[in-house]
Design a protein around this motif. Structure first.
Motif, PDB file in Angstrom:
ATOM      1  N   LYS A  68      17.809   6.513 -41.965  1.00 38.09           N
ATOM      2  CA  LYS A  68      16.388   6.722 -41.667  1.00 38.09           C
ATOM      3  C   LYS A  68      15.668   7.397 -42.834  1.00 38.09           C
ATOM      4  CE  LYS A  68      17.561   7.445 -36.809  1.00 38.09           C
ATOM      5  NZ  LYS A  68      17.657   8.467 -35.765  1.00 38.09           N
ATOM      6  N   THR A  69      16.206   7.244 -44.039  1.00 34.34           N
ATOM      7  CA  THR A  69      15.619   7.903 -45.204  1.00 34.34           C
ATOM      8  C   THR A  69      14.165   7.494 -45.415  1.00 34.34           C
ATOM      9  OG1 THR A  69      17.786   8.091 -46.244  1.00 34.34           O
ATOM     10  CG2 THR A  69      15.874   8.324 -47.684  1.00 34.34           C
ATOM     11  N   GLY A  70      13.870   6.201 -45.310  1.00 35.49           N
ATOM     12  CA  GLY A  70      12.497   5.719 -45.485  1.00 35.49           C
ATOM     13  C   GLY A  70      11.548   6.337 -44.476  1.00 35.49           C
ATOM     14  N   GLN A  71      11.985   6.429 -43.236  1.00 34.88           N
ATOM     15  CA  GLN A  71      11.185   7.045 -42.172  1.00 34.88           C
ATOM     16  C   GLN A  71      10.941   8.527 -42.487  1.00 34.88           C
ATOM     17  OE1 GLN A  71      13.044   6.713 -38.279  1.00 34.88           O
ATOM     18  NE2 GLN A  71      11.849   8.403 -37.478  1.00 34.88           N
ATOM     19  N   LEU A  72      11.983   9.226 -42.916  1.00 34.24           N
ATOM     20  CA  LEU A  72      11.875  10.655 -43.232  1.00 34.24           C
ATOM     21  C   LEU A  72      10.856  10.893 -44.337  1.00 34.24           C
ATOM     22  CD1 LEU A  72      12.890  13.596 -42.976  1.00 34.24           C
ATOM     23  CD2 LEU A  72      14.714  12.995 -44.580  1.00 34.24           C
ATOM     24  N   TRP A  73      10.975  10.156 -45.456  1.00 36.07           N
ATOM     25  CA  TRP A  73      10.036  10.340 -46.568  1.00 36.07           C
ATOM     26  C   TRP A  73       8.643   9.853 -46.198  1.00 36.07           C
ATOM     27  CZ3 TRP A  73      10.369  13.471 -50.541  1.00 36.07           C
ATOM     28  CH2 TRP A  73      11.632  13.948 -50.893  1.00 36.07           C
ATOM     29  N   GLY A  74       8.562   8.834 -45.336  1.00 36.81           N
ATOM     30  CA  GLY A  74       7.266   8.346 -44.871  1.00 36.81           C
ATOM     31  C   GLY A  74       6.507   9.412 -44.092  1.00 36.81           C
ATOM     32  N   GLN A  75       7.252  10.228 -43.330  1.00 37.66           N
ATOM     33  CA  GLN A  75       6.635  11.326 -42.578  1.00 37.66           C
ATOM     34  C   GLN A  75       6.313  12.514 -43.483  1.00 37.66           C
ATOM     35  OE1 GLN A  75       9.644  12.181 -39.651  1.00 37.66           O
ATOM     36  NE2 GLN A  75       9.107  10.444 -38.355  1.00 37.66           N
TER      37      GLN A  75
END
Length: 161
Positions: free
Chosen positions: A26-33
């Motif tokens: 979920k790295t993309g989701q984490l950095w997106g937030q």
């Protein structure tokens, strides 16, 4: 690829975190937030961003890509007096690290295969049970073959047998 060995001084971080595994990444989701909120953080030490992993004990001894760990997207700050609502603070304790200067795409994991299957076993060190992190500086470009980052692996000296 030989690392430099550095003693990390304690760092104060502000960021966001999620539980994930390598399979359910979920790295993309984490950095997106987190990314859009960086501008709210006061007292930053630099423009660098940190991608940090906190693995359960013996994670690499009993490696399983479905096993969960905690991942952080963070920045270093001078103090933790003002933490924006919805973000968290973390104190990264001092300790010894092997620092690898890496150039290449962040989606190419062969550098980690090299570190854990070749460099660590042939070095005088073992992986320590502390956070791992990457410093994403001005030359970091996500998934770009020209991207540059520092990979910090926590280590301690091997005990003689």
């Amino acid at each position: 690829m030989n690392p430099r060995i550095e003693k990390l001084e304690t760092k104060r971080l502000i960021g966001a975190n999620l539980k994930m595994s390598l399979i359910a990444n979920k790295t993309g989701q984490l950095w997106g937030q987190f990314g859009p909120r960086i501008k709210e953080i006061q007292n930053r030490v630099s423009e660098d961003k940190l991608s940090m992993q906190i693995y359960p004990p013996f994670y690499y001894d009993q490696f399983n890509p479905a096993r969960e760990f905690e991942k952080w997207a963070a920045v270093e700050v001078k103090d933790l007096e003002v933490v924006p609502t919805g973000l968290k603070s973390f104190i990264l304790e001092e300790g010894l690290y092997a620092v690898f200067d890496y150039k290449g795409s962040s989606s190419d994991h062969s550098v980690f295969e090299y570190i854990f299957s070749k460099w660590i076993p042939s070095s005088g060190y073992v992986v320590d049970d502390r956070p791992h992190f990457e410093v994403l500086g001005l030359n970091y470009k996500n998934n770009d073959p020209e991207s540059e980052e520092e990979i910090w692996i926590p280590i301690k000296e091997k005990k003689p047998k």
